[in-house]
Design an enzyme around this catalytic site. Sequence first.
Site, PDB file in Angstrom:
ATOM      1  N   LEU A 169       5.077   0.226   0.934  1.00  0.00           N
ATOM      2  CA  LEU A 169       3.781   0.872   1.089  1.00  0.00           C
ATOM      3  C   LEU A 169       2.852   0.057   1.959  1.00  0.00           C
ATOM      4  CD1 LEU A 169       0.988   0.202  -1.132  1.00  0.00           C
ATOM      5  CD2 LEU A 169       3.121  -0.357  -2.253  1.00  0.00           C
ATOM      6  N   CYS A 170       1.906   0.761   2.567  1.00  0.00           N
ATOM      7  CA  CYS A 170       0.826   0.133   3.324  1.00  0.00           C
ATOM      8  C   CYS A 170      -0.437   0.944   3.022  1.00  0.00           C
ATOM      9  CB  CYS A 170       1.167   0.069   4.817  1.00  0.00           C
ATOM     10  SG  CYS A 170       1.337   1.687   5.603  1.00  0.00           S
ATOM     11  N   HIS A 171      -1.374   0.996   3.970  1.00  0.00           N
ATOM     12  CA  HIS A 171      -2.624   1.714   3.724  1.00  0.00           C
ATOM     13  C   HIS A 171      -2.436   3.227   3.805  1.00  0.00           C
ATOM     14  CE1 HIS A 171      -7.207   2.108   4.724  1.00  0.00           C
ATOM     15  NE2 HIS A 171      -6.912   2.572   3.528  1.00  0.00           N
ATOM     16  N   GLY A 227       0.645   4.680   5.486  1.00  0.00           N
ATOM     17  CA  GLY A 227       2.044   5.058   5.636  1.00  0.00           C
ATOM     18  C   GLY A 227       2.683   4.764   6.982  1.00  0.00           C
ATOM     19  N   ILE A 229      -1.130   3.581   0.089  1.00  0.00           N
ATOM     20  CA  ILE A 229      -1.903   3.333  -1.128  1.00  0.00           C
ATOM     21  C   ILE A 229      -3.081   4.296  -1.224  1.00  0.00           C
ATOM     22  CG2 ILE A 229      -3.422   1.540  -0.183  1.00  0.00           C
ATOM     23  CD1 ILE A 229      -2.918   0.046  -2.936  1.00  0.00           C
TER      24      ILE A 229
END
Length: 107
Positions: A64-66, A68, A93
């Site tokens: 995951l990141c901010h 995608g 996220i």
Amino acid sequence: MLEYEVSPVEAQTLLGEGKARLIDVREPWEFATAHIDGSILIPMGDVPARAHQELDPDERLIVLCHHGMRSMNVTVWLRNQGFEQVQSLRGGIDAWSAEVDPSVQRY
């Protein structure tokens, strides 16, 4: 082979059943701002150096990141390295906060 992305709700189910591990590829300041409990921080730039030492290529991993984008790049890279059970968290996220756990701060 698994799809390249997994929805936040699907990810929540997999994590709740102990069937996956969550890898957060954001920067440390982002992780400090908001993170999902139990996730492991490996900033995107550190993934090439740490992946083969810290991750099991046979384990189901959700990256995951901010939003995608970074997680999808890392997912593709890991798949090319033989990590066949890796998926990117669709929407990052931010989507997790909106769809699964509103207590996770949005930024």
